[in-house]
Design an enzyme around this catalytic site. Structure first.
Site, PDB file in Angstrom:
ATOM      1  N   HIS A  12      -5.105  -3.799   5.377  1.00 13.57           N
ATOM      2  CA  HIS A  12      -4.634  -4.132   4.099  1.00 13.57           C
ATOM      3  C   HIS A  12      -5.489  -4.241   3.069  1.00 13.57           C
ATOM      4  CE1 HIS A  12      -1.374  -5.156   1.411  1.00 13.57           C
ATOM      5  NE2 HIS A  12      -1.708  -6.403   1.293  1.00 13.57           N
ATOM      6  N   ASP A  69       0.703  -1.207   0.134  1.00  9.54           N
ATOM      7  CA  ASP A  69      -0.049   0.079   0.137  1.00  9.54           C
ATOM      8  C   ASP A  69       1.071   1.379  -0.061  1.00  9.54           C
ATOM      9  OD1 ASP A  69      -2.117  -1.981   0.114  1.00  9.54           O
ATOM     10  OD2 ASP A  69      -2.054  -1.824   2.390  1.00  9.54           O
TER      11      ASP A  69
END
Length: 329
Positions: A179, A151
């Site tokens: 996530h 990310d």
């Protein structure tokens, strides 16, 4: 001497991750474990002229025991991708079971190892790992990490394309929360050096960081998901952790940790209502040295994102804990 294990080394993430680990000058012994093909992957990598010795292991002949014994770092990308006709719940049960069983092996054969969980869904598999380690009496929150670095890498890349920087990795952007989807919260307001994202582009770039994996799935046209970029991200975190374990100071990277067990984490857990949460963590010789509270400095736009994050993440964490405490039949 540093022994690193890749558990799930033959998969779409495992193979490129193992390749990157083989090139790392700080890894001396690389053990590759999987239920199939680990010997072939190890033989292939063993021809590369870098310091690490590579050995492959299969479940037979106590392969897990041999692979895990003496490990300093265990990286777990093991799992299966979602297949046609498979529900997300089906996928969760399979991958959750795989992670649970690997962590049981860690608890038995290398309880002091630092664990890096890549297997999705990270929001649930890290709590699963924690519960298994607790049951075995070897849980150390400073040694358990959920890898959310992809990310961060995406945020750096997408902002770099917007600003025209030559090297996107030179921009530090904290990406926090979980996530998956809306649990991923990029804090562009805290980027260093500061970045100017036009207001009319903020929603789009935020969404792209949160759902960038969908782009890859679509582009691969049913043939897979984000494997190469995830391998890069997993290696980036592992390499930074190993450098910190060797005594290098000042290394900070966002990662999904059990906040109450890390210095500075209790305050963040109270603010977020989540015991597991990804925040920038200072890494040290003992693993997670200090959690850095960037939540308090989120701007109004980011606070709205965080509200949605908390709601989704709480359920993900509970699902992981429940899987261990009350296993599906």
């Amino acid at each position: 001497m540093v022994k690193a294990v890749v558990a799930g080394a033959s998969g779409g993430i495992g193979q490129p991750l193992s390749l990157l680990c083989k090139t790392c000058k700080n890894i001396d012994d690389l053990a590759l474990y999987d239920v199939v093909n680990a010997l072939g992957v190890a033989a292939d990598l063993s021809h590369i002229s870098s310091p690490a010795t590579v050995t492959g292991y299969l479940p037979k002949d106590d392969g897990m025991k041999s692979a895990f014994t003496g490990a300093d770092v265990v990286i777990i990308p093991a799992g299966i991708p979602r297949k046609p006709g498979m529900t997300r719940d089906d996928l969760f049960k399979i991958n959750a079971g795989i992670v649970r069983d690997l962590i049981k092996g860690v608890a038995e054969f290398c309880p002091k190892a630092y664990l890096l969980i890549i297997s999705n869904p990270v929001n649930s598999t890290v709590p699963i790992a924690a519960e298994v380690l607790k049951a075995a009496g070897v849980f150390d929150p400073k040694r358990l990490f959920g890898v959310t670095t992809l990310d961060v890498v995406r945020a750096e890349t997408f902002v770099g394309a917007l600003t025209g920087t030559n090297d996107p990795s030179t921009t530090y952007i904290p990406v926090i929360g979980g996530h998956s989807g809306e649990t991923i919260v990029p804090l562009f307001s805290q980027a260093k050096p500061a970045v100017d994202i036009p207001e009319d582009k903020l929603d789009a770039i935020t969404y792209r960081v949160q759902f960038g994996g969908d782009e890859v799935v679509k582009a691969k046209d049913g043939a897979g998901s984000a494997t190469l970029s995830m391998a890069f991200a997993g290696f980036r975190f592992a390499e930074k952790l190993i450098r910190a374990l060797k005594g290098e100071s000042g290394i900070i990277e966002p990662t999904f940790v059990y906040l109450p067990g890390v210095e500075g984490g209790a305050e963040i857990a109270k603010a977020t209502g989540c015991d597991f949460f990804s925040v920038p963590v200072e890494l040290g010789e003992g693993g997670a040295k200090k959690a850095i509270n960037v939540v308090a400095d989120a701007n109004e736009y980011e606070k709205k994102l965080l509200k949605a994050c908390y709601e989704g993440l709480g359920g993900n964490i509970s699902k992981g804990v429940e899987f261990v405490l009350n296993p599906p039949k």
